[in-house]
Design a protein around this motif. Structure first.
Motif, PDB file in Angstrom:
ATOM      1  N   HIS A  11       0.867  -1.237   0.035  1.00  0.00           N
ATOM      2  CA  HIS A  11       0.054  -0.167  -0.046  1.00  0.00           C
ATOM      3  C   HIS A  11       0.905   1.273   0.116  1.00  0.00           C
ATOM      4  O   HIS A  11       1.257   1.802   0.925  1.00  0.00           O
ATOM      5  CB  HIS A  11      -0.878  -0.081   1.294  1.00  0.00           C
ATOM      6  N   MET A  43      -0.778   2.605  -5.370  1.00  0.00           N
ATOM      7  CA  MET A  43      -2.200   2.830  -5.311  1.00  0.00           C
ATOM      8  C   MET A  43      -2.592   3.752  -6.581  1.00  0.00           C
ATOM      9  O   MET A  43      -1.743   4.514  -7.069  1.00  0.00           O
ATOM     10  CB  MET A  43      -2.749   3.728  -3.884  1.00  0.00           C
ATOM     11  N   PHE A  74      -1.768  -0.631  -9.053  1.00  0.00           N
ATOM     12  CA  PHE A  74      -3.398  -0.884  -8.692  1.00  0.00           C
ATOM     13  C   PHE A  74      -4.069  -0.279  -9.904  1.00  0.00           C
ATOM     14  O   PHE A  74      -3.628   0.974 -10.032  1.00  0.00           O
ATOM     15  CB  PHE A  74      -3.726  -0.610  -7.233  1.00  0.00           C
ATOM     16  N   LYS A  96      -8.538  -1.562  -6.763  1.00  0.00           N
ATOM     17  CA  LYS A  96      -8.749  -0.708  -5.239  1.00  0.00           C
ATOM     18  C   LYS A  96     -10.088  -0.188  -5.636  1.00  0.00           C
ATOM     19  O   LYS A  96     -10.268   0.706  -6.365  1.00  0.00           O
ATOM     20  CB  LYS A  96      -7.536   0.275  -5.048  1.00  0.00           C
ATOM     21  N   VAL A 128      -9.081  -4.699  -3.071  1.00  0.00           N
ATOM     22  CA  VAL A 128      -8.657  -4.156  -2.169  1.00  0.00           C
ATOM     23  C   VAL A 128      -9.812  -2.834  -1.508  1.00  0.00           C
ATOM     24  O   VAL A 128     -10.019  -1.952  -2.260  1.00  0.00           O
ATOM     25  CB  VAL A 128      -7.164  -3.348  -1.773  1.00  0.00           C
ATOM     26  N   HIS A 130     -10.867   0.258   0.492  1.00  0.00           N
ATOM     27  CA  HIS A 130     -10.854   1.420   1.566  1.00  0.00           C
ATOM     28  C   HIS A 130     -12.133   1.495   2.168  1.00  0.00           C
ATOM     29  O   HIS A 130     -13.054   2.079   1.600  1.00  0.00           O
ATOM     30  CB  HIS A 130     -10.343   2.817   1.148  1.00  0.00           C
TER      31      HIS A 130
END
Ligand code: NCD
Ligand code: ZN
Length: 354
Positions: A11, A43, A74, A96, A128, A130
């Motif tokens: 990350h 990212m 990503f 992401k 992934v 958030h």
């Protein structure tokens, strides 16, 4: 002297394309090597965001010329790119999805926008997320409904780690990462970090309470990976009217973890499992042959931003005394860092999804 495999940081915000005054592929990968990290996953919340073939090309072109350690990039989930992503997924670290308050343009609020990504994105790569608190619970439910792996980024709350534990016990395909700043800092440290500039304490997810931090330490066996969420912004930006959230972290990750080993809160094998073995498994990353790092576990020193390679010029750990220093990094047979000097050249880094 301890010899460890090169660390993987899943990350990292590299900031290129678009915001190279904060960081770029050159400084981010120098910062990585100085921190004992030989592979970074970048990212997609750049300017423009990485969300299709041409923006992916933009990032990989810059990385190809500048990166000094290995990497993958990503892709970001947007409102209308779910159909085109599968065709380029093999070239990317993974997908992401930003489901909560963040820096950049990639936030997806409506769950109808999540569905096509969960349906379409190839299941061999994790999505992934958030996602914080109840949004994280929704993300885990999506993993169960669509029967596919999700990886929860930067877990910071007691309720989050406890729910991930329960989901794992029930066989839901969820993994997670924790950042050093959520393990070593709490809300009570914000005043010291801020130095009367409140923007310096801003990070997403926010720093937790002491109880949250304690719960992360107590449930370390539930944590799959350490990840820095290296999110560089310049001091000028952090001290401005509208400060962007984010802490740099690549160069403080290992010294902090080694200090925790010295304090008896971790063992070296925790670092190997969570910074090498598990990220490699979760993201299907190749082994890096003839790659290792050497650390002197006895050296004590003070963390100082002025000694770091990141371009952002500050660290929330300024003045912290740590024990354990990276002395040498060997990447694919070549000494890439030694005695405080970067020796790998720009462009030496390889795209591991090539
Ligand atoms: C990140 C950034 O600056 O790109 N900031 C942060 O506080 N972590 C964005 C993010 O990871 O959400
Ligand atoms: Zn991040």
């Amino acid at each position: 002297m301890i010899r460890l495999p090169g660390l993987i940081d899943p990350h990292v915000h590299v900031r290129e394309p678009g915001q190279t005054h904060k960081e770029d592929w050159d400084t981010a990968t120098q910062s990585a090597l100085a921190g004992g990290v030989t592979m970074i996953l970048a990212m997609p919340n750049t300017k423009p965001p990485i969300f299709d073939a041409s923006t992916l090309e933009l990032a990989l072109e810059a990385a190809g010329h500048k990166a000094r350690c290995d990497y993958a990039q990503f892709l970001g989930a947007g409102p209308d790119n779910a159909d085109l992503l599968p065709s380029i997924a093999a070239k990317a670290a993974g997908l992401k999805m930003y489901l909560d308050s963040t820096f950049g343009e990639l936030r997806l609020d409506d769950m109808t926008l999540w569905m096509p990504h969960f349906t379409n994105y190839p299941k061999e790569y994790p999505i992934v997320l958030h996602s914080e608190s109840r949004t994280m619970a929704a993300g885990i439910l999506f993993a169960a409904i669509y029967d596919r792996p999700v990886h929860i980024a930067h877990v910071s709350l007691k309720e989050e780690i406890l729910l991930i534990k329960a989901a794992k016990e029930r066989g839901i395909r969820v993994t997670c990462e924790v950042c050093p700043h959520h393990l070593f800092l709490s809300k009570e440290d914000i005043l010291a970090i801020s130095q009367s500039h409140p923007g310096r304490g801003e990070v997403r997810p926010r720093l937790g309470t002491k109880e949250d931090v304690e719960a992360l330490w107590q449930n370390l066996d539930v944590v799959d990976c350490f990840a820095t969420d290296h999110a560089p912004h310049t001091l000028e930006e952090k001290d401005s009217e509208n400060p962007p959230p984010g802490f740099p972290g690549l160069e403080t990750l290992l010294p902090l973890l080694l200090t925790a080993v010295d304090d008896g809160r971790l063992i070296i094998d925790d670092i190997v499992q969570k910074s090498v073995v598990n990220p490699r498994k979760i993201f299907h990353l190749p082994e890096q042959p003839e790659t290792w790092i050497e650390v002197d576990e006895h050296v004590e020193y003070e963390i100082r931003a002025q000694d770091e390679f990141t371009r952002c010029g500050w660290t929330p750990f300024e003045g912290w005394r740590v024990k354990g220093k990276v002395t040498k990094v060997v990447l694919r047979g070549k000494t890439a860092f030694e005695d405080g000097k970067i020796l790998a050249e720009s462009g030496y880094g390889e795209n591991v999804r090539k």
